[in-house]
Design a protein around this motif. Structure first.
Motif, PDB file in Angstrom:
ATOM      1  N   UNK A  11       1.851  12.606 -10.139  1.00  0.00           N
ATOM      2  CA  UNK A  11       3.055  13.066 -10.847  1.00  0.00           C
ATOM      3  C   UNK A  11       4.169  12.034 -10.828  1.00  0.00           C
ATOM      4  N   UNK A  12       5.316  12.438 -11.345  1.00  0.00           N
ATOM      5  CA  UNK A  12       6.470  11.526 -11.470  1.00  0.00           C
ATOM      6  C   UNK A  12       6.835  10.893 -10.136  1.00  0.00           C
ATOM      7  N   UNK A  13       7.122  11.756  -9.159  1.00  0.00           N
ATOM      8  CA  UNK A  13       7.615  11.243  -7.876  1.00  0.00           C
ATOM      9  C   UNK A  13       6.482  10.624  -7.067  1.00  0.00           C
ATOM     10  N   UNK A  14       5.333  11.313  -7.020  1.00  0.00           N
ATOM     11  CA  UNK A  14       4.216  10.818  -6.211  1.00  0.00           C
ATOM     12  C   UNK A  14       3.833   9.404  -6.613  1.00  0.00           C
ATOM     13  N   UNK A  15       3.703   9.182  -7.894  1.00  0.00           N
ATOM     14  CA  UNK A  15       3.289   7.853  -8.365  1.00  0.00           C
ATOM     15  C   UNK A  15       4.352   6.800  -8.021  1.00  0.00           C
ATOM     16  N   UNK A  16       5.606   7.124  -8.317  1.00  0.00           N
ATOM     17  CA  UNK A  16       6.679   6.144  -8.051  1.00  0.00           C
ATOM     18  C   UNK A  16       6.762   5.834  -6.552  1.00  0.00           C
ATOM     19  N   UNK A  17       6.565   6.856  -5.728  1.00  0.00           N
ATOM     20  CA  UNK A  17       6.656   6.653  -4.279  1.00  0.00           C
ATOM     21  C   UNK A  17       5.490   5.795  -3.775  1.00  0.00           C
ATOM     22  N   UNK A  18       4.304   6.060  -4.277  1.00  0.00           N
ATOM     23  CA  UNK A  18       3.144   5.259  -3.849  1.00  0.00           C
ATOM     24  C   UNK A  18       3.358   3.791  -4.224  1.00  0.00           C
ATOM     25  N   UNK A  19       3.791   3.553  -5.463  1.00  0.00           N
ATOM     26  CA  UNK A  19       4.004   2.161  -5.894  1.00  0.00           C
ATOM     27  C   UNK A  19       5.081   1.497  -5.029  1.00  0.00           C
ATOM     28  N   UNK A  20       6.089   2.255  -4.661  1.00  0.00           N
ATOM     29  CA  UNK A  20       7.153   1.723  -3.799  1.00  0.00           C
ATOM     30  C   UNK A  20       6.591   1.388  -2.408  1.00  0.00           C
ATOM     31  N   UNK A  21       5.813   2.313  -1.851  1.00  0.00           N
ATOM     32  CA  UNK A  21       5.282   2.085  -0.493  1.00  0.00           C
ATOM     33  C   UNK A  21       4.316   0.904  -0.456  1.00  0.00           C
ATOM     34  N   UNK A  22       3.601   0.694  -1.559  1.00  0.00           N
ATOM     35  CA  UNK A  22       2.639  -0.421  -1.577  1.00  0.00           C
ATOM     36  C   UNK A  22       3.331  -1.769  -1.423  1.00  0.00           C
ATOM     37  N   UNK A  23       4.659  -1.798  -1.712  1.00  0.00           N
ATOM     38  CA  UNK A  23       5.409  -3.052  -1.523  1.00  0.00           C
ATOM     39  C   UNK A  23       5.593  -3.405  -0.044  1.00  0.00           C
ATOM     40  N   UNK A  24       5.320  -2.434   0.849  1.00  0.00           N
ATOM     41  CA  UNK A  24       5.595  -2.676   2.265  1.00  0.00           C
ATOM     42  C   UNK A  24       4.391  -3.197   3.039  1.00  0.00           C
ATOM     43  N   UNK A  25       3.335  -3.560   2.305  1.00  0.00           N
ATOM     44  CA  UNK A  25       2.174  -4.239   2.902  1.00  0.00           C
ATOM     45  C   UNK A  25       1.628  -3.543   4.128  1.00  0.00           C
ATOM     46  N   UNK A  26       1.508  -4.304   5.231  1.00  0.00           N
ATOM     47  CA  UNK A  26       0.850  -3.818   6.446  1.00  0.00           C
ATOM     48  C   UNK A  26       1.620  -2.752   7.206  1.00  0.00           C
ATOM     49  N   UNK A  27       2.877  -2.531   6.822  1.00  0.00           N
ATOM     50  CA  UNK A  27       3.652  -1.519   7.556  1.00  0.00           C
ATOM     51  C   UNK A  27       3.103  -0.115   7.342  1.00  0.00           C
ATOM     52  N   UNK A  28       2.402   0.078   6.223  1.00  0.00           N
ATOM     53  CA  UNK A  28       2.009   1.439   5.871  1.00  0.00           C
ATOM     54  C   UNK A  28       0.646   1.453   5.176  1.00  0.00           C
TER      55      UNK A  28
END
Ligand code: NAP
Length: 288
Positions: A11-28
Motif C-alpha cells: 500500500x501507500x505507506x507500506x511501500x514508501x516505508x520499505x523503500x525508505x528503510x532499504x536506504x539504511x543498509x545493514x542497520x535493518x
C-alpha cells in the motif's frame, strides 16, 4: 541488525516505508508482509532481494508461530477493516512471540474518538502492555493522486462534502521518513504518539487554486452535501463501506477545529515537511 516486519507492504505507506528503510543498509533487515505475494513481487520488482512473506490480517494461520524472529512489527489498519476483532488474535500473537517493538500507523486525533478503529487498536496494544509507538498522520496529500485522482483526471473536478473545512496536508514520504526514524530509534521514542503533519491547513477550494497555478486545464472544486455525495458515489459504483469512510473523512472536519500543526517531521527528519506547492510540482504529470 534490526529485523522488521512491515505489514500492508504493497500500500501507500507500506511501500514508501520499505523503500525508505532499504536506504539504511545493514542497520535493518526488512521483511515485506503482503496478502498477495505476486502483487508484492510486482510492486517491489526493483528490489529483488527484499524478503517477502505471506501475511493476511484476516487469516491468523499466515502469522501464527511466525513472528518470533522479528524485533519490530510495523502495523497498519487496511482501510476496509473496521472490526477490531481482526486485530485481537494478531496482538495476542505479537505479545506471545515476545515482540518488544510495535509501531502502529494510526491517524491524527485518534486519541479523541473512542469509536474509530485506530483508537480501539491503540488501546488494544496498550492493554496488552506491548511497547509501542503510535504514528498519527494528518490527511495524505497523495489522496489527490490516488482516491481523488480519477475524477481530477477525467472530469477536472473534485466533488466532496467537505465545504470550507480545512485539512492538514502531509506527504506520505514524510510519514515514511518519520516512521523509519522511529523504528530505527525505537527505545528513544517508545510508548509515545507522534502527530505527523505538514505545515499547511487548507480547504479544498484553496488546494484547487494551488493546483491550477501549475496546470493549464483547470480543476474545479464541487462542494456537495453528504446525501448528494452518497448518491453520486453509489451511482458511480463505489462500495457502501468506502463511501462511508470518504464521508466521515471529508464531512466531519466541517464540525471540528482546524487540525493542529506539529513540528515532528522537522524534529525527526531534520527537514521541513513537503508543501502542497512542492507536491503539485513534483507530481505535475498526474495533474495534467
Ligand atoms: N488517507 C488518509 O488521508 C489517511 C490519513 C491518516 C491515516 N490514514 C490511515 O492509513 C491507513 C491506510 O494506509 P495506506 O494508505 O497505506 O493503505 P492502502 O494504500 O490502502 O494499503 C493497504 C495495504 O493493506 C493491505 N491489506 C489489505 N487487506 C489486507 C489483509 N487482509 N491482510 C494483509 N494486508 C492487507 C493491502 O494489500 P493489497 O495490496 O493486497 O490490497 C495494502 O498493502 C488507514 O488505516 C487509514 O485510516 C489515512
Amino acid at each position: 541488525m534490526k529485523k522488521v516486519l512491515i505489514t500492508g507492504a504493497t500500500g501507500n505507506i507500506g511501500k514508501a516505508l520499505i523503500l525508505e528503510l532499504l536506504n539504511f543498509g545493514d542497520q535493518v533487515l526488512v521483511t515485506a508482509g503482503a496478502r498477495t505475494i505476486e502483487k508484492a513481487k510486482s510492486v517491489f520488482s526493483d528490489n529483488k532481494n527484499l524478503d517477502l512473506v505471506h501475511f493476511d490480517f484476516e487469516n491468523p494461520k499466515t502469522y501464527e508461530n511466525k513472528l518470533h524472529h522479528f524485533d519490530t512489527v510495523f502495523l497498519l489498519r487496511p482501510p476496509h477493516i473496521s472490526k477490531i476483532d481482526v486485530f485481537v488474535p494478531l496482538i495476542k500473537e505479537i505479545k506471545d512471540a515476545g515482540i518488544k517493538e510495535v509501531v502502529f500507523l494510526s491517524v491524527q486525533g485518534a486519541e479523541k474518538s473512542k469509536v474509530i478503529p485506530h483508537n480501539k487498536i491503540e488501546r488494544l496494544i496498550k492493554q496488552n502492555e506491548i511497547p509501542h509507538i503510535f504514528v498519527r498522520p494528518s490527511y495524505f496529500i497523495q489522496n489527490l493522486t490516488t482516491v481523488l485522482h480519477e475524477e481530477i483526471k477525467n472530469k477536472r473536478s473534485i466533488t466532496l462534502p467537505s465545504g470550507k473545512a480545512k485539512f492538514n496536508w502531509v506527504d506520505i514520504e514524510d510519514i515514511a521518513a518519520c516512521s523509519a526514524k522511529l523504528i530505527l530509534n525505537f527505545s528513544e521514542y517508545h510508548n509515545q504518539a507522534f502527530d505527523i503533519t505538514g505545515n499547511e491547513n487548507k480547504s479544498f477550494d484553496q488546494v484547487v487554486d494551488l493546483i491550477n497555478m501549475e496546470v493549464e486545464n483547470k480543476v474545479i472544486f464541487v462542494p456537495v452535501g453528504p446525501f448528494k455525495f452518497y448518491r453520486l458515489k453509489k451511482r458511480e459504483g463505489m462500495q457502501k463501506g468506502f463511501i462511508i469512510v470518504m464521508l466521515l473523512l471529508h464531512y466531519l472536519p466541517r464540525f471540528q477545529k482546524e487540525p493542529q500543526i506539529s513540528n515532528n517531521v522537522k524534529m525527526l527528519t531534520g527537514k521541513e515537511p513537503t508543501t502542497l506547492k512542492e507536491f503539485v510540482k513534483r507530481e505535475q504529470e498526474l495533474f495534467q
